[in-house]
Design a protein around this motif. Structure first.
Motif, PDB file in Angstrom:
ATOM      1  N   ILE A 127       4.030  15.315 -10.406  1.00 14.80           N
ATOM      2  CA  ILE A 127       4.280  16.757 -10.515  1.00 14.80           C
ATOM      3  C   ILE A 127       3.570  17.553  -9.422  1.00 14.80           C
ATOM      4  O   ILE A 127       4.050  18.584  -8.966  1.00 14.80           O
ATOM      5  N   SER A 128       2.439  17.042  -8.939  1.00 17.46           N
ATOM      6  CA  SER A 128       1.678  17.785  -7.920  1.00 17.46           C
ATOM      7  C   SER A 128       2.226  17.574  -6.514  1.00 17.46           C
ATOM      8  O   SER A 128       1.781  18.224  -5.573  1.00 17.46           O
ATOM      9  N   GLY A 129       3.175  16.653  -6.354  1.00 22.23           N
ATOM     10  CA  GLY A 129       3.712  16.391  -5.013  1.00 22.23           C
ATOM     11  C   GLY A 129       2.651  15.902  -4.050  1.00 22.23           C
ATOM     12  O   GLY A 129       2.738  16.127  -2.844  1.00 22.23           O
ATOM     13  N   THR A 137       2.902  10.220   2.888  1.00 21.34           N
ATOM     14  CA  THR A 137       1.840   9.768   1.976  1.00 21.34           C
ATOM     15  C   THR A 137       2.102  10.166   0.530  1.00 21.34           C
ATOM     16  O   THR A 137       2.637  11.230   0.249  1.00 21.34           O
ATOM     17  N   THR A 138       1.694   9.294  -0.325  1.00 23.00           N
ATOM     18  CA  THR A 138       1.647   9.601  -1.740  1.00 23.00           C
ATOM     19  C   THR A 138       0.199   9.854  -2.114  1.00 23.00           C
ATOM     20  O   THR A 138      -0.678   9.953  -1.237  1.00 23.00           O
ATOM     21  N   GLU A 139      -0.024   9.933  -3.424  1.00 26.04           N
ATOM     22  CA  GLU A 139      -1.371  10.200  -3.918  1.00 26.04           C
ATOM     23  C   GLU A 139      -1.743   9.077  -4.882  1.00 26.04           C
ATOM     24  O   GLU A 139      -0.990   8.792  -5.812  1.00 26.04           O
ATOM     25  N   TYR A 140      -2.846   8.430  -4.611  1.00 21.35           N
ATOM     26  CA  TYR A 140      -3.404   7.471  -5.566  1.00 21.35           C
ATOM     27  C   TYR A 140      -4.708   8.070  -6.092  1.00 21.35           C
ATOM     28  O   TYR A 140      -5.682   8.233  -5.330  1.00 21.35           O
ATOM     29  N   ASN A 141      -4.717   8.401  -7.369  1.00 26.39           N
ATOM     30  CA  ASN A 141      -5.925   8.959  -7.977  1.00 26.39           C
ATOM     31  C   ASN A 141      -6.509  10.122  -7.180  1.00 26.39           C
ATOM     32  O   ASN A 141      -7.682  10.126  -6.800  1.00 26.39           O
ATOM     33  N   TYR A 142      -5.627  11.057  -6.860  1.00 27.12           N
ATOM     34  CA  TYR A 142      -5.978  12.328  -6.209  1.00 27.12           C
ATOM     35  C   TYR A 142      -6.398  12.170  -4.747  1.00 27.12           C
ATOM     36  O   TYR A 142      -6.991  13.076  -4.164  1.00 27.12           O
ATOM     37  N   ALA A 143      -6.143  11.030  -4.161  1.00 24.01           N
ATOM     38  CA  ALA A 143      -6.545  10.815  -2.759  1.00 24.01           C
ATOM     39  C   ALA A 143      -5.439  10.045  -2.045  1.00 24.01           C
ATOM     40  O   ALA A 143      -4.461   9.605  -2.663  1.00 24.01           O
ATOM     41  N   GLY A 170       2.177   5.380   4.670  1.00 28.08           N
ATOM     42  CA  GLY A 170       0.810   5.149   4.216  1.00 28.08           C
ATOM     43  C   GLY A 170       0.641   4.259   3.001  1.00 28.08           C
ATOM     44  O   GLY A 170      -0.477   3.892   2.667  1.00 28.08           O
ATOM     45  N   SER A 171       1.723   3.912   2.309  1.00 31.90           N
ATOM     46  CA  SER A 171       1.568   3.008   1.160  1.00 31.90           C
ATOM     47  C   SER A 171       2.114   1.634   1.538  1.00 31.90           C
ATOM     48  O   SER A 171       3.062   1.528   2.321  1.00 31.90           O
ATOM     49  N   VAL A 172       1.518   0.621   0.989  1.00 32.64           N
ATOM     50  CA  VAL A 172       1.854  -0.747   1.435  1.00 32.64           C
ATOM     51  C   VAL A 172       2.237  -1.675   0.286  1.00 32.64           C
ATOM     52  O   VAL A 172       2.585  -2.829   0.497  1.00 32.64           O
ATOM     53  N   ARG A 173       2.179  -1.175  -0.950  1.00 32.18           N
ATOM     54  CA  ARG A 173       2.350  -2.091  -2.079  1.00 32.18           C
ATOM     55  C   ARG A 173       3.815  -2.528  -2.211  1.00 32.18           C
ATOM     56  O   ARG A 173       4.730  -1.824  -1.771  1.00 32.18           O
ATOM     57  N   GLN A 174       4.003  -3.679  -2.846  1.00 35.82           N
ATOM     58  CA  GLN A 174       5.351  -4.158  -3.130  1.00 35.82           C
ATOM     59  C   GLN A 174       6.049  -3.152  -4.021  1.00 35.82           C
ATOM     60  O   GLN A 174       5.447  -2.618  -4.940  1.00 35.82           O
ATOM     61  N   ARG A 195       7.028  -0.216  -3.237  1.00 30.63           N
ATOM     62  CA  ARG A 195       6.634   1.175  -2.924  1.00 30.63           C
ATOM     63  C   ARG A 195       7.860   2.070  -2.715  1.00 30.63           C
ATOM     64  O   ARG A 195       8.904   1.633  -2.219  1.00 30.63           O
ATOM     65  N   GLY A 196       7.674   3.347  -3.080  1.00 34.37           N
ATOM     66  CA  GLY A 196       8.730   4.327  -2.826  1.00 34.37           C
ATOM     67  C   GLY A 196       8.592   4.961  -1.457  1.00 34.37           C
ATOM     68  O   GLY A 196       9.513   5.608  -0.963  1.00 34.37           O
ATOM     69  N   GLY A 197       7.427   4.778  -0.829  1.00 29.84           N
ATOM     70  CA  GLY A 197       7.153   5.441   0.448  1.00 29.84           C
ATOM     71  C   GLY A 197       8.165   5.124   1.530  1.00 29.84           C
ATOM     72  O   GLY A 197       8.506   5.995   2.342  1.00 29.84           O
ATOM     73  N   ALA A 198       8.672   3.913   1.532  1.00 27.45           N
ATOM     74  CA  ALA A 198       9.627   3.532   2.577  1.00 27.45           C
ATOM     75  C   ALA A 198      10.907   4.355   2.450  1.00 27.45           C
ATOM     76  O   ALA A 198      11.511   4.734   3.461  1.00 27.45           O
ATOM     77  N   ALA A 234       4.777  14.562   1.824  1.00 29.59           N
ATOM     78  CA  ALA A 234       4.024  14.099   0.658  1.00 29.59           C
ATOM     79  C   ALA A 234       4.953  13.935  -0.540  1.00 29.59           C
ATOM     80  O   ALA A 234       5.801  14.791  -0.802  1.00 29.59           O
ATOM     81  N   TYR A 235       4.775  12.853  -1.239  1.00 28.69           N
ATOM     82  CA  TYR A 235       5.621  12.591  -2.412  1.00 28.69           C
ATOM     83  C   TYR A 235       4.754  12.023  -3.524  1.00 28.69           C
ATOM     84  O   TYR A 235       3.754  11.351  -3.277  1.00 28.69           O
ATOM     85  N   GLY A 236       5.138  12.335  -4.758  1.00 28.64           N
ATOM     86  CA  GLY A 236       4.357  11.805  -5.872  1.00 28.64           C
ATOM     87  C   GLY A 236       4.846  12.362  -7.187  1.00 28.64           C
ATOM     88  O   GLY A 236       6.046  12.581  -7.362  1.00 28.64           O
TER      89      GLY A 236
HETATM   90  C1  LIG Z   1      -2.779   3.343  -8.122  1.00 31.28           C
HETATM   91  C2  LIG Z   1      -1.890   4.548  -8.333  1.00 31.28           C
HETATM   92  C3  LIG Z   1      -2.456   5.788  -8.517  1.00 31.28           C
HETATM   93  C4  LIG Z   1      -1.643   6.913  -8.658  1.00 31.28           C
HETATM   94  N1  LIG Z   1      -2.199   8.147  -8.741  1.00 31.28           N
HETATM   95  C5  LIG Z   1      -1.398   9.243  -8.692  1.00 31.28           C
HETATM   96  C6  LIG Z   1      -1.960  10.542  -8.564  1.00 31.28           C
HETATM   97  O1  LIG Z   1      -3.159  10.730  -8.509  1.00 31.28           O
HETATM   98  N2  LIG Z   1      -1.105  11.597  -8.475  1.00 31.28           N
HETATM   99  C7  LIG Z   1       0.262  11.439  -8.499  1.00 31.28           C
HETATM  100  O2  LIG Z   1       0.999  12.428  -8.398  1.00 31.28           O
HETATM  101  N3  LIG Z   1       0.831  10.226  -8.644  1.00 31.28           N
HETATM  102  C8  LIG Z   1       0.020   9.125  -8.725  1.00 31.28           C
HETATM  103  N4  LIG Z   1       0.574   7.887  -8.825  1.00 31.28           N
HETATM  104  C9  LIG Z   1       2.030   7.768  -8.948  1.00 31.28           C
HETATM  105  C10 LIG Z   1       2.672   7.745  -7.559  1.00 31.28           C
HETATM  106  O3  LIG Z   1       2.982   9.058  -7.175  1.00 31.28           O
HETATM  107  C11 LIG Z   1       3.948   6.905  -7.556  1.00 31.28           C
HETATM  108  O4  LIG Z   1       3.691   5.642  -8.145  1.00 31.28           O
HETATM  109  C12 LIG Z   1       4.468   6.673  -6.147  1.00 31.28           C
HETATM  110  O5  LIG Z   1       5.650   5.907  -6.216  1.00 31.28           O
HETATM  111  C13 LIG Z   1       3.441   5.942  -5.307  1.00 31.28           C
HETATM  112  O6  LIG Z   1       3.897   5.771  -3.985  1.00 31.28           O
HETATM  113  P1  LIG Z   1       4.319   4.307  -3.496  1.00 31.28           P
HETATM  114  O7  LIG Z   1       5.475   3.910  -4.409  1.00 31.28           O
HETATM  115  O8  LIG Z   1       4.800   4.497  -2.082  1.00 31.28           O
HETATM  116  O9  LIG Z   1       3.154   3.424  -3.625  1.00 31.28           O
HETATM  117  C14 LIG Z   1      -0.225   6.766  -8.686  1.00 31.28           C
HETATM  118  C15 LIG Z   1       0.319   5.481  -8.524  1.00 31.28           C
HETATM  119  C16 LIG Z   1      -0.486   4.392  -8.336  1.00 31.28           C
HETATM  120  C17 LIG Z   1       0.139   3.036  -8.113  1.00 31.28           C
END
Ligand SMILES: Cc1cc2nc3c(=O)[nH]c(=O)nc-3n(C[C@H](O)[C@H](O)[C@H](O)COP(=O)(O)O)c2cc1C
Length: 190
Positions: A117-119, A82-88, A9-13, A15-18, A113-115
């Motif tokens: 502290i909240s995972g 999926t990760t979480e960007y700003n709680y979504a 679900g994440s596409v940015r350069q 990214r950890g999702g892969a 789900a990965y991210g």
């Molecule tokens: C725009 C943005 C918003 C983020 N918001 C959250 C968040 O709400 N909760 C969280 O646990 N991590 C948040 N993070 C940290 C991500 O968990 C961490 O950067 C993770 O590597 C993102 O996945 P990706 O690397 O596949 O993009 C955020 C990161 C980005 C770039």
């Protein structure tokens, strides 16, 4: 055999999702009940949803939508990494979900789900709400990877711990059960 699609679900350069998806795909690919297929939204590179008609009509006008529709239609079960960007969920994932309608319906879904502290717990709740709107069947089983970056090695590979590995198998067992029942139901309705 069920087609299990693993959707990144994440596409940015950078990214950890892969890396998380690769770890989970290795586990799923060894499970004889599934044929696994990775659906990488970064590779598909969908524009912001640009179809003129509501997806429920499936009157797609763009090649990228028709191609995406074909891919998702052949899935029998979905695992969203999926990760979480700003709680979504990431915008790219929401965008991809919005593109289609009936293709998603009546199929079980779970999340890895990965991210921080909240995972990504809030993102999973967000994802489940969208999945319900699309008539998917969200299952409670899933894998949670809080502070996942600490589980990546020097090459960036993610290594799941025993709890996460057990959760992955538990999730696959439930997806196999629900996937088979729901596939039979879909075939009976044809
Ligand atoms: C725009 C943005 C918003 C983020 N918001 C959250 C968040 O709400 N909760 C969280 O646990 N991590 C948040 N993070 C940290 C991500 O968990 C961490 O950067 C993770 O590597 C993102 O996945 P990706 O690397 O596949 O993009 C955020 C990161 C980005 C770039």
């Amino acid at each position: 055999m069920l087609t299990l699609q693993i959707i990144i679900g994440s596409v940015r350069q950078g990214r950890g999702g892969a890396s998380v998806a690769e770890w989970f795909t290795d586990i799923a690919a060894k499970d004889a009940r599934f044929q696994t297929e990775v659906v990488d939204l970064a590779a598909l590179n969908l524009p912001i949803m640009d179809e003129p008609n509501h997806p429920r009509l499936q009157q797609y006008t763009h090649e990228h939508t028709k191609r995406f529709s074909e891919i998702i239609a052949r899935g029998d079960a979905y695992v969203f990494v999926t990760t979480e960007y700003n709680y979504a969920i990431p915008g790219a994932l929401k965008n991809a979900l919005d593109y289609l309608g009936p293709e998603w319906a009546g199929k079980p879904m779970c999340a890895v789900a990965y991210g921080g502290i909240s995972g990504a717990a809030r993102a999973v709740e967000d994802l489940r709400r969208v999945a319900v709107a699309l008539k998917m069947i969200p299952l409670v089983q899933g894998v949670v990877c809080p502070l996942y970056a600490q589980q990546r090695d020097d090459e960036g590979r993610f290594h799941g711990n025993p709890t996460q590995i057990e959760a992955a198998h538990d999730m696959l067992n439930t997806l196999a059960d629900f996937g088979a029942v729901l596939k039979a139901r879909r075939l009976a309705a044809l």
